[in-house]
Design a protein around this motif. Structure first.
Motif, short mmCIF file in Angstrom:
data_model
loop_
_atom_site.label_atom_id
_atom_site.label_comp_id
_atom_site.label_asym_id
_atom_site.label_seq_id
_atom_site.Cartn_x
_atom_site.Cartn_y
_atom_site.Cartn_z
N ARG A 240 -1.72 -2.48 1.53
CA ARG A 240 -0.99 -1.54 0.68
C ARG A 240 -0.04 -2.20 -0.34
NH1 ARG A 240 1.06 0.49 -2.43
NH2 ARG A 240 2.09 2.49 -2.68
N VAL A 243 -1.59 -3.14 -3.61
CA VAL A 243 -2.24 -2.11 -4.44
C VAL A 243 -1.21 -1.44 -5.35
CG1 VAL A 243 -3.55 0.05 -4.38
CG2 VAL A 243 -3.97 -1.71 -2.65
N LEU A 245 -2.36 0.75 -7.94
CA LEU A 245 -2.93 1.97 -8.53
C LEU A 245 -4.10 2.43 -7.68
CD1 LEU A 245 -3.54 4.00 -10.94
CD2 LEU A 245 -5.01 2.22 -11.86
N ILE A 246 -4.18 3.74 -7.45
CA ILE A 246 -5.38 4.33 -6.86
C ILE A 246 -5.81 5.44 -7.81
CG2 ILE A 246 -6.36 5.52 -4.87
CD1 ILE A 246 -4.16 4.26 -3.15
N GLU A 385 -5.84 9.34 3.21
CA GLU A 385 -4.74 10.16 2.68
C GLU A 385 -3.39 9.57 3.11
OE1 GLU A 385 -4.95 12.62 0.42
OE2 GLU A 385 -7.08 12.14 0.36
N GLU A 386 -3.33 9.10 4.37
CA GLU A 386 -2.08 8.50 4.85
C GLU A 386 -1.80 7.19 4.10
OE1 GLU A 386 -1.83 8.14 9.11
OE2 GLU A 386 0.07 7.03 8.99
N LYS A 388 -2.63 6.47 1.08
CA LYS A 388 -2.13 6.77 -0.26
C LYS A 388 -0.68 7.23 -0.25
CE LYS A 388 -5.28 9.60 -1.98
NZ LYS A 388 -5.84 10.39 -3.09
N SER A 389 -0.26 7.82 0.88
CA SER A 389 1.11 8.35 0.93
C SER A 389 2.14 7.26 1.25
CB SER A 389 1.20 9.46 1.97
OG SER A 389 1.29 8.91 3.27
N LEU A 390 1.65 6.07 1.65
CA LEU A 390 2.58 5.01 2.08
C LEU A 390 3.48 4.56 0.92
CD1 LEU A 390 0.27 2.67 4.23
CD2 LEU A 390 2.02 4.22 5.07
#
Lengths: 390, 305
Positions: A240, A243, A245-246, A385-386, A388-390
């Motif tokens: 994470r 990263v 950008l997603i 989804e989790e 991405k929320s980190l």
């Protein structure tokens, strides 16, 4: 003066105090601007003509096609329409496979003839009886690169339901001015401290998590035990901080093109377009391997125009169409019909790894696993989804 | 004159009992009610109902029975709470920043700028919003990128660059540009309506400009401020586009979690649960603010009629 306390206003009286004309003026301005803002925020669709559900026994000379982008580009479908006299009502789908299938299932029977899902979705759809069985001898499968002539997810119970017409892979796409080829031989490069915040990921959990599974040595990457999936989650979450950008294909491509991002878990569908524009991007399959992506063409079981549909599938399986699709403006892709490779320029063949089609399977596909749809897909998406929320 | 008396007699007749006229006039409300039922109430009831179901298979069909399962799963998920808190934080930050930017603009437009320039100036405030929302977000990407215009200026000034794009600083900035315009319009509406008699009285009583502002203009402008803030909060809390294009799809907000439930595997009940949570939050915040804006009556004399 300090004792002066103005009466506190009341909303209703304020607005009744304001002249009606003034209120309408400001209200219209505010609402109008808000409406513009929210309406234009809706995802756009490149739509030509809305499909019609009517049909006649003699088969109307039309075909309603729901496809991922690329098919709408100039010159793609005109030769088919000219040769057959069949008018293609094309709707381009911008969302996911699941949304595409939901759209099909919620449309009245007979609305759609053709759609182009990822082949991983075909077996389940075939079992549900949603798809029309295809006759392999109707199509130029002899010209298809092995193993795409017998691509397992296009078949169910020994019967053929889908025809692959586009594919690619997820490996490492990288800025060659920032990283050496030797550095990207292993997925371990993704943890390199110099790549902190420099990795862009395409927002789709199955390929990214499949690559992480390959990184951990899980093969096949989409059939994991609970413990293996937990390890994928741990590895993904460790990634994470790297990263930044997603995003969508366009967003990821633009992020790399700007020079602000150096690496993406992606293949030619992002890298080739950048390379054509002179950006210093290369793509490779790391030693741990990667996963493929694909799109197949299927005919809906309740299509009122099956003969037209078969003609359409014959057209999109052909070399002429696939050569155009390979270098579509929307994104580049590899194509399974090897005769299409002959129609491309040398540079295009090189870019799409189609120079040596005779050894393609052994050399190129050896380390790539087909992208599948895991049975516990909800658990996979929850992890994403989790993440991405980190 | 005869026309007037005819009209008067018609109305007086109406007061005595029902007439065909009133029945006919009453029918006029039917399309409005039907419209509201069809386009607001039905989807809302469907949304609430769907949030108590569980998706099966492709997500289109629901399993039989009603359940709190979606709420239990989301509310017991720490990541969901982080997402929720982030949405609230971004919304409040945007509203606060927009008020700070909008107030001086509105004040200048109404009390400083000569009246003949006001229309033109307002038009300039609004004009940028005639372009597509998405186009503007992309334009902000170009400005805020590491290699974008903003950082190039910093570099030219020998200052260290900053990484703004694909953080929620960029999200808040993107929203604030829109929010400033929205709150400016609301503020202008109430400020223009403040009775000049009050300003004159304030001056007559010896108040300096600053005291006139703190004791007259500001209190009387709060309804516009509150209404504008509520409108902005509702918009920001529910928006998916700006956090995605400028925030970078990471550190997701509630709207992204909701869209994710649809795009990943078309889980309508899960998305409906997120939507319901958003709706409850918006109601819980906007209703008290609106009642605050509506409190403290007797202000009829404070505004122009």
């Amino acid at each position: 003066m300090n004792n002066f306390k103005p009466p506190h206003p009341n909303f209703r009286t304020v607005y009744s105090g304001i002249s009606r004309r003034k209120f309408i003026k400001y209200g219209a301005l505010a609402l109008g601007t808000g409406a513009i803002a929210s309406c234009s925020g809706a995802p756009s669709e490149t739509t030509s003509v809305s499909p019609s559900a009517s049909a006649s026994p003699a088969e109307e000379k039309i075909l309603n096609v729901l496809a991922f982008s690329g098919y709408e580009e100039p010159g793609m479908l005109e030769p088919f329409e000219a040769a057959t006299g069949i008018k293609v009502n094309l709707k381009i789908h911008d969302g996911s496979d699941d949304e595409m299938i939901a759209l099909i299932k919620t449309s009245p029977a007979g609305t759609w003839d053709i759609m182009t899902p990822t082949s991983a979705y075909i077996p389940a759809l075939a079992k549900e009886g949603v798809l029309m069985e295809l006759n392999p001898s109707d199509y130029p499968l002899d010209s298809y690169l092995p193993p795409f002539d017998q691509w397992s997810t296009c078949f169910e119970g020994g019967k053929m339901y889908g025809l692959l017409n586009r594919f690619g892979y997820y490996g490492i796409t990288y800025d060659s001015t920032k990283l050496q080829a030797s550095e990207v031989e292993s997925l371990d490069v993704l943890m390199d401290p110099k790549l902190q915040g420099k990795i862009a990921l395409f927002d789709w959990f199955l390929p990214n998590m499949g690559v992480v599974a390959k990184w951990l040595g899980f093969n096949p990457p989409y059939q994991l035990t609970a413990d293996q999936l937990a390890q994928v989650k741990e590895k993904l979450f460790a990634l994470r901080p790297q990263v930044g950008l997603i995003g969508s294909t366009a967003q990821t491509t633009q992020a790399l093109a700007s020079g602000d991002f150096w690496v993406a878990i992606a293949g030619e569908f992002i890298q080739a377009g950048l390379a054509v524009e002179g950006k210093p991007f290369l793509a490779s399959v790391p030693k741990e391997g990667g996963v493929t992506w694909d799109q197949a063409v299927i005919v809906l079981g309740n299509s009122p125009r099956p003969q037209n549909a078969v003609k359409f599938l014959q057209y999109v399986a052909g070399a002429e169409f696939q050569a155009k699709l390979a270098v579509a403006r929307t994104y580049y892709s590899m194509v399974p019909n090897q005769d299409a490779a002959a129609l491309l320029t040398n540079d295009q063949r090189k870019l799409l790894n189609l120079e040596d089609v005779t050894n393609f399977q052994q050399k190129f596909l050896a380390n790539l696993s087909p992208r599948e749809r895991p049975d516990n897909i909800d658990e996979w998406s929850a992890i994403w989804e989790e993440f991405k929320s980190l | 004159m005869s026309n007037l008396s005819l009209r008067a007699s018609r109305y007086s007749g109406q007061q005595q009992g029902y007439s065909w006229h009133s029945v006919f006039a009453g029918l006029g409300i039917v399309p409005v009610v039907a419209y509201l039922l069809l386009f607001y109430l039905v989807p809302l009831v469907y949304l609430l109902a769907a949030s108590f179901r569980v998706a099966t298979g492709s997500g289109i069909e629901f399993a039989p029975g009603w359940t709190w399962q979606n709420y239990q799963e989301i509310l017991s998920n720490q990541a969901a709470w982080v997402t929720y808190g982030r949405s609230l934080g971004i919304s409040f930050a945007t509203v606060g920043l927009s008020i700070l930017c909008a107030y001086p603009v509105a004040y200048t437009l109404v009390f400083v700028l000569p009246k003949r320039y006001r229309q033109t100036a307002l038009l300039l405030v609004i004009a940028p919003f005639w372009t597509s929302f998405v186009v503007r977000a992309f334009a902000w990407q170009l400005l805020l990128a590491d290699s974008g215009l903003f950082n190039r200026i910093l570099t030219a000034l020998s200052l260290p660059g900053v990484e703004i794009l694909y953080t929620h600083i960029a999200t808040v900035l993107g929203f604030t540009v829109f929010g400033t315009m929205l709150i400016t319009l609301n503020l202008c509406a109430v400020m223009e309506a403040i009775s000049p008699n009050l300003l004159a009285a304030s001056a007559d009583l010896g108040a300096k400009r600053w005291h006139t502002f703190t004791d007259v203009i500001f209190p009387l402008s709060t309804p516009g401020l509150l209404i504008g803030s509520v409108l902005l909060f509702i918009f920001v809390f529910g928006d998916y586009v700006v956090p995605t294009l400028l925030g970078g799809g990471i550190r997701t907000v509630l709207a992204q979690a909701m869209v994710g439930a649809i795009t990943t595997h078309f889980n309508i009940p899960r998305a409906a649960t997120y939507a319901t949570i958003m709706l409850i939050t918006i109601l819980a915040i906007t209703l008290p603010v609106l009642s605050l804006a509506g409190r403290g009556l007797n202000s009829k004399d404070s505004y122009r009629n």
